[in-house]
Design a protein around this motif. Structure first.
Motif, PDB file in Angstrom:
ATOM      1  N   LEU A  25       0.792  -1.223   0.092  1.00 51.72           N
ATOM      2  CA  LEU A  25      -0.155   0.125   0.081  1.00 51.72           C
ATOM      3  C   LEU A  25       0.864   1.298  -0.003  1.00 51.72           C
ATOM      4  N   ASP A  26       2.040   1.484   0.838  1.00 53.48           N
ATOM      5  CA  ASP A  26       2.529   2.616   0.967  1.00 53.48           C
ATOM      6  C   ASP A  26       3.459   2.908  -0.493  1.00 53.48           C
ATOM      7  N   GLN A  27       3.728   1.996  -1.324  1.00 54.85           N
ATOM      8  CA  GLN A  27       4.565   2.318  -2.384  1.00 54.85           C
ATOM      9  C   GLN A  27       3.358   2.651  -3.322  1.00 54.85           C
ATOM     10  N   ALA A  28       2.150   1.693  -3.526  1.00 57.49           N
ATOM     11  CA  ALA A  28       1.296   1.748  -4.562  1.00 57.49           C
ATOM     12  C   ALA A  28       0.204   2.738  -4.739  1.00 57.49           C
ATOM     13  N   ARG A  29      -0.215   3.557  -3.484  1.00 56.70           N
ATOM     14  CA  ARG A  29      -1.301   4.346  -3.297  1.00 56.70           C
ATOM     15  C   ARG A  29      -1.097   5.504  -2.474  1.00 56.70           C
ATOM     16  N   GLY A  30      -1.284   6.922  -2.931  1.00 57.55           N
ATOM     17  CA  GLY A  30      -1.236   8.067  -2.173  1.00 57.55           C
ATOM     18  C   GLY A  30      -2.372   7.986  -1.186  1.00 57.55           C
ATOM     19  N   LEU A  31      -2.138   8.129  -0.068  1.00 54.70           N
ATOM     20  CA  LEU A  31      -3.399   8.231   0.828  1.00 54.70           C
ATOM     21  C   LEU A  31      -3.071   9.023   2.176  1.00 54.70           C
ATOM     22  N   LEU A  32      -4.181  10.018   2.312  1.00 46.93           N
ATOM     23  CA  LEU A  32      -4.015  10.987   3.488  1.00 46.93           C
ATOM     24  C   LEU A  32      -5.416  10.818   4.282  1.00 46.93           C
ATOM     25  N   LEU A  33      -5.150  10.497   5.588  1.00 48.80           N
ATOM     26  CA  LEU A  33      -6.434  10.605   6.236  1.00 48.80           C
ATOM     27  C   LEU A  33      -6.678  11.913   7.071  1.00 48.80           C
ATOM     28  N   PHE A  34      -8.067  12.247   7.182  1.00 47.24           N
ATOM     29  CA  PHE A  34      -8.293  13.520   7.972  1.00 47.24           C
ATOM     30  C   PHE A  34      -9.374  12.875   8.755  1.00 47.24           C
ATOM     31  N   LEU A  35      -9.324  13.129  10.375  1.00 51.12           N
ATOM     32  CA  LEU A  35     -10.029  12.557  11.193  1.00 51.12           C
ATOM     33  C   LEU A  35     -10.691  13.213  12.154  1.00 51.12           C
ATOM     34  N   PRO A  36     -11.567  14.078  11.832  1.00 53.36           N
ATOM     35  CA  PRO A  36     -12.194  15.003  12.814  1.00 53.36           C
ATOM     36  C   PRO A  36     -13.453  14.206  13.670  1.00 53.36           C
ATOM     37  N   ILE A  37     -13.711  14.949  14.732  1.00 46.67           N
ATOM     38  CA  ILE A  37     -15.057  14.518  15.575  1.00 46.67           C
ATOM     39  C   ILE A  37     -16.016  15.516  15.123  1.00 46.67           C
ATOM     40  N   VAL A  38     -17.213  14.834  14.916  1.00 44.90           N
ATOM     41  CA  VAL A  38     -18.234  15.586  14.555  1.00 44.90           C
ATOM     42  C   VAL A  38     -19.436  15.325  15.313  1.00 44.90           C
ATOM     43  N   PRO A  39     -20.344  16.294  16.136  1.00 43.77           N
ATOM     44  CA  PRO A  39     -21.417  15.755  16.657  1.00 43.77           C
ATOM     45  C   PRO A  39     -22.161  14.825  15.928  1.00 43.77           C
ATOM     46  N   PHE A  40     -22.982  13.991  16.716  1.00 47.00           N
ATOM     47  CA  PHE A  40     -24.039  13.070  16.009  1.00 47.00           C
ATOM     48  C   PHE A  40     -25.170  13.557  15.899  1.00 47.00           C
ATOM     49  N   GLU A  41     -25.286  14.473  14.663  1.00 47.59           N
ATOM     50  CA  GLU A  41     -26.516  15.344  14.251  1.00 47.59           C
ATOM     51  C   GLU A  41     -26.444  15.559  13.135  1.00 47.59           C
ATOM     52  N   GLY A  42     -27.796  15.469  12.512  1.00 43.60           N
ATOM     53  CA  GLY A  42     -27.942  15.604  11.051  1.00 43.60           C
ATOM     54  C   GLY A  42     -27.185  16.773  10.286  1.00 43.60           C
ATOM     55  N   GLU A  43     -27.526  17.886  10.907  1.00 48.17           N
ATOM     56  CA  GLU A  43     -27.169  19.089  10.498  1.00 48.17           C
ATOM     57  C   GLU A  43     -25.687  19.086  10.363  1.00 48.17           C
ATOM     58  N   ALA A  44     -24.868  18.557  11.424  1.00 47.10           N
ATOM     59  CA  ALA A  44     -23.477  18.579  11.602  1.00 47.10           C
ATOM     60  C   ALA A  44     -22.814  17.752  10.548  1.00 47.10           C
ATOM     61  N   VAL A  45     -23.534  16.706  10.129  1.00 44.79           N
ATOM     62  CA  VAL A  45     -22.819  15.647   9.312  1.00 44.79           C
ATOM     63  C   VAL A  45     -23.056  16.415   7.825  1.00 44.79           C
ATOM     64  N   ARG A  46     -24.235  16.974   7.358  1.00 46.46           N
ATOM     65  CA  ARG A  46     -24.318  17.834   6.452  1.00 46.46           C
ATOM     66  C   ARG A  46     -23.281  18.706   6.131  1.00 46.46           C
ATOM     67  N   ARG A  47     -23.026  19.471   7.336  1.00 40.16           N
ATOM     68  CA  ARG A  47     -22.181  20.549   7.345  1.00 40.16           C
ATOM     69  C   ARG A  47     -20.833  20.044   6.960  1.00 40.16           C
ATOM     70  N   ALA A  48     -20.199  19.004   7.619  1.00 38.51           N
ATOM     71  CA  ALA A  48     -18.938  18.290   7.567  1.00 38.51           C
ATOM     72  C   ALA A  48     -18.832  18.178   6.123  1.00 38.51           C
ATOM     73  N   ALA A  49     -19.876  17.325   5.409  1.00 36.13           N
ATOM     74  CA  ALA A  49     -19.572  17.001   4.176  1.00 36.13           C
ATOM     75  C   ALA A  49     -19.421  18.079   3.158  1.00 36.13           C
ATOM     76  N   ALA A  50     -20.141  19.325   3.443  1.00 34.88           N
ATOM     77  CA  ALA A  50     -19.985  20.232   2.575  1.00 34.88           C
ATOM     78  C   ALA A  50     -18.572  21.123   2.628  1.00 34.88           C
ATOM     79  N   LEU A  51     -18.160  21.100   4.008  1.00 38.09           N
ATOM     80  CA  LEU A  51     -17.095  21.860   4.312  1.00 38.09           C
ATOM     81  C   LEU A  51     -15.947  20.814   3.658  1.00 38.09           C
ATOM     82  N   THR A  52     -16.066  19.482   3.719  1.00 44.90           N
ATOM     83  CA  THR A  52     -14.830  18.894   2.890  1.00 44.90           C
ATOM     84  C   THR A  52     -14.950  19.047   1.480  1.00 44.90           C
TER      85      THR A  52
END
Ligand SMILES: Cc1cc2nc3c(=O)[nH]c(=O)nc-3n(C[C@H](O)[C@H](O)[C@H](O)COP(=O)(O)OP(=O)(O)OC[C@H]3O[C@@H](n4cnc5c(N)ncnc54)[C@H](O)[C@@H]3O)c2cc1C
Length: 423
Positions: free
Chosen positions: A297-324
Motif C-alpha cells: 500500500l505505501d508504495q502503490a497508493r497515495g493516501l491521506l486521512l483527516f480524522l475530525p470528531i463531529v456531533p452525532f447530528e444530521g445538520e453537523a453531518v451535512r455541514r462536515a460533508a459540505a466543508l470537506t
C-alpha cells in the motif's frame, strides 16, 4: 532505523539515545496509513521499529485478556482465538495491521473504541527504566480491571510519545452467540432525518454505539455507490439479535425515519465475519477497500486521512460533508467519508484522500487539501482525534490541559527522546 528483537535491546537503544541526545520514533507494525505510516515527524530521528517483538506472550480466554508485543498483528491474534470463547475487537484496517499501534493511537474497532481494549502497558521509559501501568495478571488480581485504584496511568502513554511500549495487556470480548450486520440505506432527500433516527436508536439502546455510516464514495466498497449506507452491527445473545433485527426492520418500513433496508450484498459474509472477530488471512475486505495488499500500500497508493470528531447530528453531518467538498484543491478527487458512531453524542469521521503517488501535482493538491481541511474544520470547532505527521498539533493552539501535559512531559521524557513533535 533500529530493529531490536528483545526488551533488553530496546532498553539499550533508549539508553544510547539518551546518552547521545538522539531522537527515537517508536513504531509497532508501522501501518499508520494516511497519517505518516512509519515516518517520524522531524528529520534526523531514528525509527525504533518494534515489529520484531512479535510474541503473543499469553492468552487467557477465561478471564479475557491477551498479552501481546508490538509486532503482533490483529489477524494473528484473531487466528489464535479461533474456536475459543473470546474474540479481538478488530479494526477496519488490514489484518496485517498491529494491535499495539492502534491502541496507542486510540483507534476505532468494529465493536468499540480501541481505548476500551487497553488493560495494561509495559514500557521502556526515557531513562531506560522498564515499568508497567494498568492491569497485569498476578496474585490477587483476578478480574481484569484496567483502572484499578489510584491514578489511572495507561492513557498517559496513548497519543503521548512518552515511552516505548514493549507489550500490552489487551482485553478480549466474549465471542457473541450471534452476529448480524444490517445494511441500511439513508434517504438522500432527508439525510439529516436518517442520521437523527440512528442517533435516537443509539441513545435509547435499540442499537449499539458501533454503527458506521458511509458516504456515497465510501459506500462504493460495499456496492451501493451514490447512496449513504449504514452498517448496524448487532452481536450477542441470538434471541436478542433476532428480536432487534425484527424491531429495526419494522422501523425501516416507516419512510419518515429517513432510512430504508439496504441490499444484502452491502453487508456480505466478509463484513459479518469481521464483526465476529474472524481471522482472514487473505485480507479480503482490506483488498476490497484499497485495491492493494498491506505490504504494497505505501508504495502503490497515495493516501491521506483527516480524522475530525463531529456531533452525532444530521445538520453537523451535512455541514462536515459540505466543508470537506469546499476544501478540495485542484484535481483532488472527492474523498470517501466513513462516520464511526462513538456514542450517541459523537461521530468520528474518516476522510480518505487518495491520489496517484507518481503525479507530483496530484500529491501537492492532496496535501494542500489536507491543510485546508485542518484549517476549515478547526475554524468551525470540529477538533481532530488523531493527527498525521504534517499536522502534529491542531491549529487551534494550546488547549486547557497544556500546562499539565508540559509538566508530565518534562517529568517522563525531559530531553524529548521519544517521537519529538508527534504529539
Ligand atoms: C483502509 C483502511 C482502513 C482503516 N481502518 C481503520 C479502523 O477501522 N480503525 C483504526 O483505528 N484505524 C484504521 N486505519 C488506520 C491505520 O491504518 C490503523 O490504525 C493501523 O492499525 C495503525 O497502524 P499500526 O497498527 O501498524 O500502528 P503503528 O504505525 O505501528 O503505530 C502507530 C503510532 O503509534 C505509536 N506507537 C506505535 N507503537 C509504539 C510503541 N511500541 N511504543 C511507542 N509508540 C508507539 C507511534 O506514534 C506510531 O506512529 C485504516 C487505514 C486504512 C488504509
Amino acid at each position: 532505523m533500529l530493529r531490536p528483537t528483545s526488551v533488553a535491546e530496546v532498553v539499550a537503544a533508549v539508553r544510547a539515545a539518551a546518552a547521545d541526545g538522539a531522537a527515537l520514533h517508536p513504531v509497532a507494525t508501522g501501518r499508520n496509513w494516511g497519517l505518516g505510516s512509519r515516518s517520524p515527524v522531524r528529520d534526523g530521528a531514528t525509527v525504533l521499529d518494534l515489529s520484531a517483538l512479535d510474541r503473543i506472550r499469553e492468552v487467557d480466554v477465561r478471564r479475557g485478556y491477551a498479552i501481546v508485543e508490538p509486532g503482533v498483528t490483529q489477524g494473528r491474534l484473531a487466528t489464535r482465538l479461533t474456536g475459543t470463547p473470546r474474540i479481538v475487537n478488530l479494526t477496519g484496517a488490514s489484518q496485517n495491521a498491529g494491535v499495539v499501534g492502534s491502541l496507542l493511537e486510540r483507534g476505532v474497532g468494529l465493536q468499540r473504541g480501541r481505548t476500551e481494549d487497553l488493560a495494561g502497558l509495559e514500557l521502556v521509559l526515557a531513562d531506560g527504566r522498564t515499568a508497567r501501568t494498568g492491569w497485569w495478571p498476578g496474585t490477587g488480581r483476578t478480574a481484569v480491571r484496567p483502572h484499578g485504584r489510584g491514578p489511572s496511568l495507561n492513557h498517559l502513554f496513548t497519543q503521548s510519545g512518552w515511552a516505548a511500549v514493549t507489550a500490552a495487556t489487551v482485553r478480549l470480548l466474549p465471542r457473541p452467540d450471534s452476529v448480524r450486520v444490517l445494511p441500511v440505506l439513508l434517504d438522500e432527500g432527508q439525510l439529516e432525518r436518517g442520521v437523527e433516527s440512528l442517533r435516537g436508536w443509539t441513545e435509547q439502546g435499540l442499537i449499539p454505539p458501533t454503527t458506521k455510516i458511509y458516504d456515497p464514495v465510501a459506500a462504493r466498497t460495499y456496492g451501493t455507490p451514490g447512496r449513504h449506507l449504514a452498517h448496524i452491527g448487532l452481536a450477542g445473545d441470538a434471541d436478542l439479535v433476532r428480536a432487534t433485527t425484527e424491531i429495526v426492520s419494522g422501523r425501516l418500513r416507516d419512510t419518515d425515519c429517513g432510512l430504508g433496508p439496504g441490499p444484502a450484498h452491502a453487508a456480505d459474509p466478509w463484513v459479518q465475519h469481521a464483526y465476529a472477530g474472524g481471522a482472514d488471512p487473505n485480507d479480503t475486505l482490506f483488498l476490497r477497500k484499497t485495491g492493494h495488499c498491506a505490504r504494497c500500500l505505501d508504495q502503490a497508493r497515495g493516501l491521506l486521512l483527516f480524522l475530525p470528531i463531529v456531533p452525532f447530528e444530521g445538520e453537523a453531518v451535512r455541514r462536515a460533508a459540505a466543508l470537506t467538498r469546499s476544501c478540495l484543491v485542484g484535481r483532488t478527487a472527492a474523498p470517501g467519508i466513513t462516520m464511526n458512531v462513538l456514542d450517541s453524542e459523537a461521530l468520528d469521521h474518516v476522510v480518505t484522500l487518495g491520489f496517484p503517488p507518481e503525479d507530483a501535482e496530484a500529491v501537492r493538491d492532496a496535501h494542500r487539501t489536507l491543510d485546508r481541511l485542518h484549517e476549515s474544520f478547526a475554524r468551525e470547532g470540529f477538533g481532530v482525534y488523531r493527527t498525521d505527521i504534517d499536522h502534529p498539533m491542531t491549529p487551534t493552539g494550546p488547549g486547557p490541559d497544556t500546562a499539565v501535559r508540559d509538566l508530565l512531559g518534562r517529568a517522563l521524557d525531559p530531553h524529548g527522546i521519544f517521537a519529538p513533535g508527534r504529539h
